[in-house]
Write an enzyme that holds these catalytic residues in place. Structure first.
Site, mmCIF file in Angstrom:
data_model
loop_
_atom_site.group_PDB
_atom_site.id
_atom_site.type_symbol
_atom_site.label_atom_id
_atom_site.label_comp_id
_atom_site.label_asym_id
_atom_site.label_seq_id
_atom_site.Cartn_x
_atom_site.Cartn_y
_atom_site.Cartn_z
ATOM 1 N N HIS A 182 69.643 72.132 -38.368
ATOM 2 C CA HIS A 182 70.300 73.178 -39.148
ATOM 3 C C HIS A 182 69.780 74.489 -38.561
ATOM 4 C CE1 HIS A 182 72.166 74.851 -42.893
ATOM 5 N NE2 HIS A 182 71.503 75.884 -42.408
ATOM 6 N N LYS A 239 66.624 64.847 -38.619
ATOM 7 C CA LYS A 239 67.253 66.101 -39.033
ATOM 8 C C LYS A 239 66.195 67.151 -39.337
ATOM 9 C CE LYS A 239 70.230 69.037 -40.611
ATOM 10 N NZ LYS A 239 71.616 69.127 -40.964
ATOM 11 N N HIS A 279 78.395 64.465 -38.882
ATOM 12 C CA HIS A 279 77.531 65.190 -39.854
ATOM 13 C C HIS A 279 78.184 65.072 -41.222
ATOM 14 C CE1 HIS A 279 74.906 68.810 -41.008
ATOM 15 N NE2 HIS A 279 75.507 68.402 -42.116
ATOM 16 N N HIS A 283 76.975 72.077 -37.100
ATOM 17 C CA HIS A 283 77.874 73.028 -37.765
ATOM 18 C C HIS A 283 77.726 74.454 -37.237
ATOM 19 C CE1 HIS A 283 74.233 73.571 -40.078
ATOM 20 N NE2 HIS A 283 74.418 72.519 -40.843
ATOM 21 N N ARG A 343 75.405 61.837 -50.430
ATOM 22 C CA ARG A 343 74.645 61.834 -51.701
ATOM 23 C C ARG A 343 74.274 60.408 -52.095
ATOM 24 N NH1 ARG A 343 74.385 67.063 -50.370
ATOM 25 N NH2 ARG A 343 76.124 68.303 -51.100
ATOM 26 N N ASP A 371 80.427 68.048 -42.072
ATOM 27 C CA ASP A 371 79.528 68.639 -43.066
ATOM 28 C C ASP A 371 80.176 68.615 -44.444
ATOM 29 O OD1 ASP A 371 77.212 69.672 -44.075
ATOM 30 O OD2 ASP A 371 77.530 71.713 -43.347
ATOM 31 N N HIS A 383 77.490 64.448 -45.671
ATOM 32 C CA HIS A 383 76.650 64.272 -46.871
ATOM 33 C C HIS A 383 77.341 63.283 -47.800
ATOM 34 C CE1 HIS A 383 74.024 67.723 -45.947
ATOM 35 N NE2 HIS A 383 75.112 68.192 -45.365
HETATM 36 O O1 DOR Z 1 76.949 73.989 -47.163
HETATM 37 C C1 DOR Z 1 76.063 73.177 -46.998
HETATM 38 N N1 DOR Z 1 75.862 72.172 -47.864
HETATM 39 N N2 DOR Z 1 75.243 73.331 -45.962
HETATM 40 C C2 DOR Z 1 74.167 72.563 -45.799
HETATM 41 O O2 DOR Z 1 73.464 72.759 -44.836
HETATM 42 C C3 DOR Z 1 73.800 71.554 -46.812
HETATM 43 C C4 DOR Z 1 74.957 71.119 -47.563
HETATM 44 C C5 DOR Z 1 74.616 70.341 -48.813
HETATM 45 O O3 DOR Z 1 73.785 69.440 -48.747
HETATM 46 O O4 DOR Z 1 75.234 70.607 -49.850
HETATM 47 ZN ZN ZN Z 2 75.158 69.537 -43.794
#
Ligand code: DOR
Ligand code: ZN
Length: 349
Positions: free
Chosen positions: A136, A99, A13, A174, A17, A247, A15
């Site tokens: 989520h 997701k 999991h 998470h 960007r 995460d 991110h």
């Molecule tokens: O803390 C988080 N940040 N939880 C999420 O579910 C999304 C993530 C984000 O994309 O910044």
């Molecule tokens: Zn996340």
């Protein structure tokens, strides 16, 4: 000095960007991880197989020279997602999971699901073809306390959904509560959970005691100590239903240090060091590999990585930067509030 050798980890999991932020963070993951499930909550989100293909190419183009890394792509479930597109993406091998963000649950979740009835055709198709739904797991109703949102989600959304579509494979992402750990442990099939590095290390005091600390704020929000301890027990148990999903969620400092700061903690750069510390504290270094490198691939039906990495404990603490600089701006690195002695051999310049 102490060494352990494990299969190369994966992050189930993550991110990454896009644009300058992607370029600034990708190397911190690809330095240590072979693969990662990449979250689709861009603006606009990754909703079709064509979107995911283009995003995957941007990720690969941003990789530092000499790094090899496989992004495992996901689609962002909306109420208008086309089951045929999902199936084609899955069968082509490009899309690994879908997701589900309840609308409004977290960063960039405005396009998420409001009425689950509208998502049923996709969920039923996924059950038929053996595709995994990454969830989520928080309700968003304003009358539910933020610390209860995961537990209420299990009772009011997840459990009824599993009863209705028992063949649907679900990753509860998470997890942050003993309720979620117990729920996963009680299941007999088609349910697993990822656990972040930071939820093994902080409880809610980190966010609130002595001042508001935005760099410890994420969603689901860290809970009471008893929940952190339940997560630790699950992570070190060796139980194949629990595995690492960091995460890691970079936001520039300006977006976190303000009147309404974004949720997300950036851990990619020091996650492995933090985890080795946690597993050593728990006398469970022999089960670190299951958590970081074996249980996740087994759940997603992929082979474990053949490559190995050696983790080394140094007498002197390592020095990680307090922030990384990206083209989008500085991003604060997760501070576990204890010195880190474990390093991935060859990883620190
Ligand atoms: O803390 C988080 N940040 N939880 C999420 O579910 C999304 C993530 C984000 O994309 O910044
Ligand atoms: Zn996340």
């Amino acid at each position: 000095m102490q060494d352990i050798t494990i299969r190369r980890p994966d992050d189930w999991h993550l991110h990454l960007r896009d644009g300058d932020m992607l370029k600034g963070v990708i190397g911190d993951t690809s330095r240590h991880f072979a693969r990662a499930i990449v979250m689709p909550n861009l603006v606009p989100p990754v909703v079709t197989t064509a979107d995911a293909k283009a995003y995957r190419e941007r990720i690969l183009a941003a990789l530092p020279q000499g790094h090899s890394f496989e992004p495992l792509m996901t689609l962002y479930l909306t109420e208008t997602t086309d089951p045929d597109d999902v199936q084609r993406g899955f069968e082509s091998g490009l899309i690994r999971a879908v997701k589900l963000y309840p609308a409004g649950a977290t960063t960039n979740s405005q396009s998420g699901v409001r009425n689950f009835e509208n998502a049923m055709p996709v969920l039923e198709r996924m059950a038929e073809i053996g595709m995994t739904l990454c969830m989520h797991g928080e309700v968003t109703a304003s009358d539910v306390d933020i610390f209860d949102r995961e537990a209420v989600f299990i009772e009011t959304v997840l459990d009824p959904l599993r009863a209705r579509v028992p063949e649907l494979r679900i990753t509860m992402e998470h997890v942050t509560t003993s309720d979620a750990v117990e729920y996963v442990k009680a299941s007999t099939k088609n349910l697993a959970a990822s656990i972040t590095t930071h939820h093994l290390i902080i409880n809610r005091n980190a966010i609130l005691v002595g001042g508001v600390r935005p760099h410890y704020y994420c969603l689901p929000v860290a809970k009471r100590e008893k929940h952190r301890l339940a997560l630790r027990a699950a992570a070190i148990s060796g139980d194949g239903r629990f595995f690492l999903g960091t995460d890691s969620a970079p936001h520039v400092d300006a977006a976190k240090e303000c009147g309404c700061g974004c949720a997300g903690i950036y851990t990619s750069i020091n996650t492995i060091s933090c985890l080795a510390h946690v597993f050593e504290q728990e006398n469970a270094l022999d089960r670190l590999e299951a958590f970081t490198s074996l249980n996740g691939p087994a759940w997603y039906g992929l082979p474990a990585n053949e490559a190995r990495v050696t983790l080394r404990k140094h007498a002197e603490p390592l020095v990680f930067p307090a922030k990384i600089e990206t083209g989008a701006g500085p991003v604060t690195v997760f501070d576990p509030m204890f010195p880190l002695h474990w390093d991935v051999v060859g990883s620190i310049a």
